[in-house]
Design an enzyme around this catalytic site. Sequence first.
Site, short mmCIF file in Angstrom:
data_model
loop_
_atom_site.label_atom_id
_atom_site.label_comp_id
_atom_site.label_asym_id
_atom_site.label_seq_id
_atom_site.Cartn_x
_atom_site.Cartn_y
_atom_site.Cartn_z
NE ARG A 56 19.04 -4.12 79.60
CZ ARG A 56 19.54 -3.36 80.59
NH1 ARG A 56 20.80 -3.50 80.97
NH2 ARG A 56 18.79 -2.44 81.19
CE1 TYR A 109 30.99 -15.42 59.88
CE2 TYR A 109 30.96 -13.74 61.59
CZ TYR A 109 30.32 -14.47 60.61
OH TYR A 109 29.00 -14.21 60.34
CG ASP A 180 35.36 -17.64 66.51
OD1 ASP A 180 34.80 -18.74 66.72
OD2 ASP A 180 34.83 -16.72 65.85
CE LYS A 205 27.51 -19.75 62.09
NZ LYS A 205 28.75 -19.00 62.16
C1 LIG Z 1 29.13 -17.67 62.30
C2 LIG Z 1 30.40 -17.32 62.97
C3 LIG Z 1 30.47 -16.22 63.83
C4 LIG Z 1 29.29 -15.29 64.06
O1 LIG Z 1 28.26 -15.93 64.74
P1 LIG Z 1 26.71 -15.51 64.62
O2 LIG Z 1 26.04 -16.48 65.53
O3 LIG Z 1 26.34 -15.65 63.17
O4 LIG Z 1 26.60 -14.10 65.07
C5 LIG Z 1 31.67 -15.98 64.48
N1 LIG Z 1 32.75 -16.75 64.26
C6 LIG Z 1 32.72 -17.81 63.43
C7 LIG Z 1 33.96 -18.62 63.22
C8 LIG Z 1 31.55 -18.12 62.75
O5 LIG Z 1 31.53 -19.17 61.90
#
Ligand SMILES: *Cc1c(COP(=O)(O)O)cnc(C)c1O
Length: 383
Positions: A56, A109, A180, A205
Amino acid sequence: MTMHSFHAPDIAPDTLVVAAGRPERAPDAPVNPPIVLSSTFVGAGVPGPGERVYGRFSNPTWDPLEEAIAQLERADLPALVYASGMAAVASAMSLVPAGGVLVVPRHAYNGSLGLVGDLATRSNVEVRIADLEDTEGTIALFGGADMVWLESPTNPMLEVADLRALTAAARAAGAVTVVDNTFSTPLLQRPLELGADIVVHSATKFMGGHSDVILGAAVTSQVHLRERLHAHRTLHGAIAGPFEAWLTLRGLRTMALRVERSERNAAGIARRLLTHPAVSGVRYPGLPEDPGHHLAAEQMDGFGAIVGLRVTAGEEAAERVLNALRLWLPATSLGGVESLAERRRRHTGEPESVPADFIRLSVGIENLEDLWVDLSQALDTAL
Ligand SMILES: *Cc1c(COP(=O)(O)O)cnc(C)c1O
């Protein structure tokens, strides 16, 4: 495992995705890092710095991915990978103290907005909602802020924020800035270079790129911030599995090719959507007529693969369009090789300022003509 490293600033991002995070070169060494499946590591006495100790705290399979993401974001310290994008978001947001002040975009998001709501009710955090297209209005919210949360382009409305101006004003106000960068990837935008303190990613993504892994990352060049994020990850336990980390690095190897092709397709789709009679509006920063175009052209190296559209005939017609698709998949998420379409307001957590007839497209790497033929026949059902 020791890693082969080189002076990253000299190397272009589309080379880095291929070359970063390779094992040390030696006779018979593998060219790819191994997956290390071990929950604990041999050691006795008081652990010294850099000792693995327990799975961890660290895992050798994280290292090459953390090194590669840091080099791509031009960070001075290794990234931190997490169990999901939301785990990285939660780790960064944990830096806001109880009773503190957090500025967030109205169209961040929706998972991030959900967590912000939780912080407001459970930790008495004061939340200030910003319209990122209004730079002056956003800066006016920074007085006394502990953290300014930014997304550009925003998910899903594709608003472009002036990252240089906003991070400079936030720093002057004494706030930590987080960007982000999921939509852009470090290939198209490097927020640390524009003044941000921390960058977070849903590597689920574009980095993973094949819709087969959930993983997140946070990156900073500031030692004290990385220490706090690292402590949060260790104590809250939202760590990446070794296989997921390996799979994400595997995906990263082709990210430059995928993003380039997806972006070219997205530009073609966006331009054609402008002329479809069932469409009342298109958002894509790459369109010269888009309100975010000039800013995006200035601070990004490309416009990305996400396109937004509104269906003139409304919400039900938008659902008809999604059901009529044969090649595009009606599904949430984005950044994979396959093209996806989703009406975002089907999620109850989506802000009401996102129109009910708004469809978010994640444009994949298929043939552009095939994508357009399918999308336009589906849109014809909304005439
Ligand atoms: C999908 C997404 C997240 C969250 O990510 P996960 O991998 O689904 O937990 C955060 N910010 C943006 C802009 C996203 O598209």
